[in-house]
Design an enzyme around this catalytic site. Structure first.
Site, PDB file in Angstrom:
ATOM      1  CG  HIS A 190      -5.824  -2.634   8.825  1.00 20.52           C
ATOM      2  ND1 HIS A 190      -5.896  -1.283   9.078  1.00 20.52           N
ATOM      3  CD2 HIS A 190      -4.525  -2.963   9.033  1.00 20.52           C
ATOM      4  CE1 HIS A 190      -4.701  -0.834   9.413  1.00 20.52           C
ATOM      5  NE2 HIS A 190      -3.859  -1.834   9.396  1.00 20.52           N
ATOM      6  CG  ASP A 234      -0.326  -0.560   2.473  1.00 21.67           C
ATOM      7  OD1 ASP A 234       0.910  -0.498   2.599  1.00 21.67           O
ATOM      8  OD2 ASP A 234      -1.060  -1.051   3.340  1.00 21.67           O
ATOM      9  CG  ASN A 289      -8.847  -1.957  11.948  1.00 26.10           C
ATOM     10  OD1 ASN A 289      -7.895  -2.616  11.550  1.00 26.10           O
ATOM     11  ND2 ASN A 289      -9.274  -0.878  11.331  1.00 26.10           N
ATOM     12  CD  GLU A 327      -8.642   0.526   7.769  1.00 25.52           C
ATOM     13  OE1 GLU A 327      -8.508  -0.466   8.503  1.00 25.52           O
ATOM     14  OE2 GLU A 327      -8.018   1.585   7.953  1.00 25.52           O
TER      15      GLU A 327
END
Ligand code: F6R
Length: 246
Positions: free
Chosen positions: A138, A67, A136, A143
């Site tokens: 990810h 990313d 979380n 996400e």
């Protein structure tokens, strides 16, 4: 899925580096999927050390990063281009032409994403994908509530991710809200996956990833369906899973 509990960050990093080094030794022209963030930093350091001391050779390796933030040029010290060059690429003998990181300054983001997936495909697919995990759940910047069928695409970062990543920025308001990320489908096409989790803040995400249902609410849980995943979990990140593997 192979789960390794490492006693500390040092051991996690050493084991991860050995797996990456093994991949490159056995197949010098390996296609490596690479991650940024705090977790793989010491792994990169150890790979650099192996390059210097025992000649671990990256001259034929090809890399694709997971990313990049949208809106940050490569020379911005918060960009993942900068991170990768500072922490890894400039210390090894990888051919610059073989390095791929999404272009955070792309004018046509959709086109950039399509070209990124085509380049991965043209390189023969990713042999080994290294992943960190968000608090979380990810992976990449996929996400919670992501579509599992997504390929490389533009993502909006969760507030939880923006808050977690603000530790790298002087002013939290500077944390980009958007990024380009490989999608879950792109990640799942990798032949082998190495997931790393360090620190107690990852304990909940790791538990849900490994032992709860496969759900877009925990993007990493899709890895339960991959045929070749190694997970290295540092002891405090493994605090909820110790019982399951005893
Ligand atoms: C980084 C990436 C992210 C991180 C994750 C964990 O390229 O894609 O998924 O791996 O946010 O970050 P750290 O290691 O900083 O806790």
């Amino acid at each position: 899925m192979r789960i390794i509990i490492a006693k500390d960050y040092e051991e996690l990093s050493a084991r991860a580096a050995m797996i990456v080094a093994g991949q490159v030794c056995l197949k010098p022209n390996s296609v490596l999927g690479l991650a940024t963030g705090s977790t793989p930093l010491l792994m990169y350091e150890k790979l650099v050390e192996m390059h210097r001391t025992v000649g671990l050779d990256f001259s034929e390796a090809i890399s694709f990063n997971l990313d990049e933030y949208l809106g940050l040029p490569p020379e911005d010290e918060h960009s993942y281009h900068w991170y990768m060059h500072r922490n890894f690429f400039r210390h090894i003998n990888i051919n610059p032409e073989n390095i791929h990181i999404p272009d955070g300054m792309a004018k046509d983001v959709e086109r950039e994403c399509g070209e990124y997936d085509r380049a991965i495909h043209a390189a023969g697919g990713i042999d080994l994908q290294v992943l960190g995990i968000g608090t979380n759940g990810h992976i990449g910047f996929n996400e919670p509530d992501i579509k599992f069928e997504a390929t490389t695409h533009k993502v909006k970062l969760d507030q939880e991710t923006v808050t977690a990543n603000s530790r790298f920025f002087a002013d939290p308001a500077e944390v980009p809200r958007y990024a380009i990320s490989m999608g879950i489908k792109t990640i799942m096409h990798a032949k082998r996956i190495l997931l790393l989790a360090n620190g107690e803040t990852k304990a909940g995400a790791i538990y849900k990833t490994l032992y709860r249902g496969i759900t877009p609410e925990t993007p990493a849980s899709i890895l339960q369906l991959h045929q070749d995943v190694t997970v290295i979990v540092e002891e405090s990140a493994a605090k909820y899973i110790q019982k399951n593997i005893a």
